[in-house]
Motif scaffolding. Structure first.
Motif, PDB file in Angstrom:
ATOM      1  N   ALA A 147     -14.311 -42.147 -16.815  1.00  0.00           N
ATOM      2  CA  ALA A 147     -15.505 -42.218 -15.960  1.00  0.00           C
ATOM      3  C   ALA A 147     -16.128 -40.854 -15.754  1.00  0.00           C
ATOM      4  O   ALA A 147     -17.367 -40.726 -15.713  1.00  0.00           O
ATOM      5  N   ARG A 148     -15.301 -39.829 -15.632  1.00  0.00           N
ATOM      6  CA  ARG A 148     -15.832 -38.475 -15.430  1.00  0.00           C
ATOM      7  C   ARG A 148     -16.451 -37.902 -16.692  1.00  0.00           C
ATOM      8  O   ARG A 148     -17.367 -37.073 -16.639  1.00  0.00           O
ATOM      9  N   ASN A 163     -19.753 -56.753   0.847  1.00  0.00           N
ATOM     10  CA  ASN A 163     -18.444 -57.386   0.749  1.00  0.00           C
ATOM     11  C   ASN A 163     -17.377 -56.304   0.666  1.00  0.00           C
ATOM     12  O   ASN A 163     -17.631 -55.192   0.227  1.00  0.00           O
ATOM     13  N   ILE A 164     -16.151 -56.631   1.073  1.00  0.00           N
ATOM     14  CA  ILE A 164     -15.075 -55.651   0.993  1.00  0.00           C
ATOM     15  C   ILE A 164     -14.861 -55.197  -0.447  1.00  0.00           C
ATOM     16  O   ILE A 164     -14.454 -54.055  -0.694  1.00  0.00           O
ATOM     17  N   THR A 165     -15.148 -56.058  -1.415  1.00  0.00           N
ATOM     18  CA  THR A 165     -15.033 -55.660  -2.822  1.00  0.00           C
ATOM     19  C   THR A 165     -16.072 -54.601  -3.185  1.00  0.00           C
ATOM     20  O   THR A 165     -15.897 -53.875  -4.160  1.00  0.00           O
ATOM     21  N   HIS A 166     -17.138 -54.509  -2.416  1.00  0.00           N
ATOM     22  CA  HIS A 166     -18.159 -53.475  -2.594  1.00  0.00           C
ATOM     23  C   HIS A 166     -17.730 -52.190  -1.883  1.00  0.00           C
ATOM     24  O   HIS A 166     -17.591 -51.129  -2.501  1.00  0.00           O
ATOM     25  N   LEU A 167     -17.513 -52.287  -0.569  1.00  0.00           N
ATOM     26  CA  LEU A 167     -17.230 -51.091   0.224  1.00  0.00           C
ATOM     27  C   LEU A 167     -15.913 -50.439  -0.180  1.00  0.00           C
ATOM     28  O   LEU A 167     -15.860 -49.215  -0.373  1.00  0.00           O
ATOM     29  N   ALA A 168     -14.856 -51.224  -0.314  1.00  0.00           N
ATOM     30  CA  ALA A 168     -13.572 -50.643  -0.712  1.00  0.00           C
ATOM     31  C   ALA A 168     -13.647 -50.060  -2.113  1.00  0.00           C
ATOM     32  O   ALA A 168     -13.001 -49.046  -2.405  1.00  0.00           O
ATOM     33  N   GLY A 169     -14.431 -50.696  -2.984  1.00  0.00           N
ATOM     34  CA  GLY A 169     -14.611 -50.157  -4.329  1.00  0.00           C
ATOM     35  C   GLY A 169     -15.314 -48.813  -4.318  1.00  0.00           C
ATOM     36  O   GLY A 169     -14.914 -47.876  -5.017  1.00  0.00           O
ATOM     37  N   GLU A 170     -16.377 -48.702  -3.532  1.00  0.00           N
ATOM     38  CA  GLU A 170     -17.086 -47.422  -3.403  1.00  0.00           C
ATOM     39  C   GLU A 170     -16.153 -46.343  -2.855  1.00  0.00           C
ATOM     40  O   GLU A 170     -16.138 -45.202  -3.339  1.00  0.00           O
ATOM     41  N   TYR A 171     -15.379 -46.723  -1.840  1.00  0.00           N
ATOM     42  CA  TYR A 171     -14.468 -45.759  -1.228  1.00  0.00           C
ATOM     43  C   TYR A 171     -13.373 -45.338  -2.207  1.00  0.00           C
ATOM     44  O   TYR A 171     -13.096 -44.138  -2.372  1.00  0.00           O
ATOM     45  N   ALA A 172     -12.753 -46.299  -2.881  1.00  0.00           N
ATOM     46  CA  ALA A 172     -11.679 -45.973  -3.816  1.00  0.00           C
ATOM     47  C   ALA A 172     -12.195 -45.111  -4.965  1.00  0.00           C
ATOM     48  O   ALA A 172     -11.533 -44.133  -5.356  1.00  0.00           O
ATOM     49  N   ALA A 173     -13.358 -45.458  -5.498  1.00  0.00           N
ATOM     50  CA  ALA A 173     -13.923 -44.656  -6.590  1.00  0.00           C
ATOM     51  C   ALA A 173     -14.155 -43.218  -6.147  1.00  0.00           C
ATOM     52  O   ALA A 173     -13.872 -42.263  -6.889  1.00  0.00           O
ATOM     53  N   SER A 174     -14.664 -43.039  -4.932  1.00  0.00           N
ATOM     54  CA  SER A 174     -14.907 -41.678  -4.433  1.00  0.00           C
ATOM     55  C   SER A 174     -13.596 -40.907  -4.303  1.00  0.00           C
ATOM     56  O   SER A 174     -13.543 -39.700  -4.577  1.00  0.00           O
ATOM     57  N   VAL A 180     -19.748 -44.857  -9.425  1.00  0.00           N
ATOM     58  CA  VAL A 180     -19.956 -46.204  -9.953  1.00  0.00           C
ATOM     59  C   VAL A 180     -21.390 -46.640  -9.709  1.00  0.00           C
ATOM     60  O   VAL A 180     -22.078 -46.134  -8.814  1.00  0.00           O
ATOM     61  N   MET A 181     -21.834 -47.571 -10.532  1.00  0.00           N
ATOM     62  CA  MET A 181     -23.122 -48.228 -10.322  1.00  0.00           C
ATOM     63  C   MET A 181     -22.822 -49.635  -9.830  1.00  0.00           C
ATOM     64  O   MET A 181     -22.234 -50.453 -10.547  1.00  0.00           O
ATOM     65  N   HIS A 182     -23.196 -49.917  -8.602  1.00  0.00           N
ATOM     66  CA  HIS A 182     -22.839 -51.195  -7.993  1.00  0.00           C
ATOM     67  C   HIS A 182     -23.677 -52.332  -8.568  1.00  0.00           C
ATOM     68  O   HIS A 182     -24.906 -52.237  -8.664  1.00  0.00           O
ATOM     69  N   THR A 318     -20.383 -43.280   6.563  1.00  0.00           N
ATOM     70  CA  THR A 318     -20.045 -41.994   5.957  1.00  0.00           C
ATOM     71  C   THR A 318     -20.363 -41.987   4.460  1.00  0.00           C
ATOM     72  O   THR A 318     -20.886 -40.997   3.920  1.00  0.00           O
ATOM     73  N   LEU A 319     -20.036 -43.097   3.793  1.00  0.00           N
ATOM     74  CA  LEU A 319     -20.296 -43.193   2.349  1.00  0.00           C
ATOM     75  C   LEU A 319     -21.763 -43.425   2.041  1.00  0.00           C
ATOM     76  O   LEU A 319     -22.196 -43.299   0.885  1.00  0.00           O
ATOM     77  N   GLY A 320     -22.547 -43.798   3.054  1.00  0.00           N
ATOM     78  CA  GLY A 320     -23.956 -44.076   2.836  1.00  0.00           C
ATOM     79  C   GLY A 320     -24.191 -45.381   2.108  1.00  0.00           C
ATOM     80  O   GLY A 320     -25.220 -45.552   1.446  1.00  0.00           O
ATOM     81  N   VAL A 321     -23.240 -46.325   2.226  1.00  0.00           N
ATOM     82  CA  VAL A 321     -23.384 -47.616   1.551  1.00  0.00           C
ATOM     83  C   VAL A 321     -24.472 -48.421   2.247  1.00  0.00           C
ATOM     84  O   VAL A 321     -24.452 -48.605   3.458  1.00  0.00           O
ATOM     85  N   LYS A 322     -25.410 -48.918   1.473  1.00  0.00           N
ATOM     86  CA  LYS A 322     -26.497 -49.748   2.000  1.00  0.00           C
ATOM     87  C   LYS A 322     -26.579 -51.038   1.197  1.00  0.00           C
ATOM     88  O   LYS A 322     -26.137 -51.111   0.052  1.00  0.00           O
ATOM     89  N   ALA A 323     -27.158 -52.040   1.809  1.00  0.00           N
ATOM     90  CA  ALA A 323     -27.347 -53.314   1.099  1.00  0.00           C
ATOM     91  C   ALA A 323     -28.289 -53.098  -0.069  1.00  0.00           C
ATOM     92  O   ALA A 323     -29.330 -52.477   0.064  1.00  0.00           O
TER      93      ALA A 323
END
Length: 324
Positions: A147-148, A163-174, A180-182, A318-323
């Motif tokens: 990925a890098r 969804n948790i599959t979105h937020l946790a995924g963003e957090y884990a990737a960071s 990642v591109m959601h 903190t992650l700036g996750v938006k819909a």
């Protein structure tokens, strides 16, 4: 006096063992309607149907499951809020509609903390990091390195925005050091199907909607977001044992009611769900699909939801996750 106390005790059971009394007939619905905010086949749907089948036997009345997907669970939530609070219609609450949506949507049509009350937890499932077969990454370290290296971010599917599959995924990737591109879907089942078709690179998915595909080799499981390995995937490590401390996330599902629903209805349904979850056969079926029972009182389920809000809402901001 003893007879009067006995009759009052029976009346307090609401949906439970009151079938033989006039009050029971007045408060006992012909069926219980459960609105699931995700499509058929996903974790929410599978867990709800397993629990509802057993709880229906406990109560002696049918449960009607309605899949009403869309808007990160808010379409189904609004439908429940439009229904009469008479103990016949309930909502299958989950991470996004009960917690995360508040942090990522500028405006919501309901307040999950005020418009709904907890009834009973049903089940939760740790998330599994999976990739499409032809991505070529055989480990978390190889995935992060790939990925890098590549110019474009990996595409990450989710069960929906927020969804948790979105937020946790963003957090884990960071935390793993890549972007990642959601790519949101209307549920986990279509997201996994798209991955198997080669259209999505990775997903942090709840086990019930990806376990069988992972075991069959149609997708590649790399790591569990939990403190322990999952028995049906014993060869798959946890992110924690790979050195990524604290990267835990689970999808969870439970029943909530519109505020104003009679307490007797809430108590009776809570008892029925807990009785069902104590049955060894149901516990085994839940484990077989990748879920763990969530027994407890309505108050305990409410405390669990409050703790989830304290954990995930600040992280989303903190992650700036938006819909999307």
């Amino acid at each position: 006096m003893q007879r009067q106390q006995f009759l009052r005790s029976l009346a307090a059971l609401g949906l439970g063992t009151l079938a033989g009394t006039a009050r029971a007939q007045a408060t006992r619905p012909a069926s219980i309607r459960l609105l699931v905010p995700y499509p058929a086949g996903g974790a929410a749907d599978q867990i709800t149907r397993l629990v509802a089948t057993e709880a229906s036997q406990v109560l002696g009345i049918p449960f009607v499951i309605e899949n009403k997907a869309g808007a990160a669970g808010m379409i189904a939530a609004e439908a429940v809020l439009r229904a009469e609070p008479d103990g016949a219609t309930f909502y299958v609450g989950a991470n996004a509609p009960m917690v995360i949506n508040q942090a990522i949507y500028a405006k919501m049509p309901y307040d999950p903390a005020k418009d709904f009350v907890p009834v009973a937890g049903m089940g939760k499932s740790p998330l599994l990091l999976v990739t499409r077969k032809d991505l070529g990454a055989a480990s978390v370290a190889a995935l992060a390195e790939q990925a890098r290296r590549q110019p474009a971010p990996l595409s990450m599917g989710s069960a929906s925005s927020g969804n948790i599959t979105h937020l946790a995924g963003e957090y884990a990737a960071s935390q793993l050091g890549f972007k990642v591109m959601h790519v949101p879907f209307a549920g986990s089942a279509p997201a996994i199907a798209s991955m198997m078709g080669g259209n999505v690179d990775i997903m942090f998915d709840a086990l019930p909607s990806c376990l069988q595909q992972a075991k069959a080799g149609r997708i590649v499981p790399l790591a569990i977001m939990d403190g322990a390995r999952f028995p049906q995937l014993p060869e798959v490590p946890t992110l924690e044992e790979l050195g990524h401390k604290g990267l835990h996330a689970s999808a969870w599902f439970g029943i909530v009611a519109r505020a104003g629903t009679p307490q007797a209805s809430i108590d009776a349904l809570n008892r029925a769900v807990n009785t069902a979850l104590q049955r060894p056969e149901l516990a085994e079926r839940l484990r077989n699909i990748g879920a763990q029972p969530m027994p407890g009182t309505a108050e305990q389920f409410g405390q669990f939801i409050a703790a989830e809000r304290r954990q995930w809402m600040p992280l989303a901001r903190t992650l700036g996750v938006k819909a999307d």
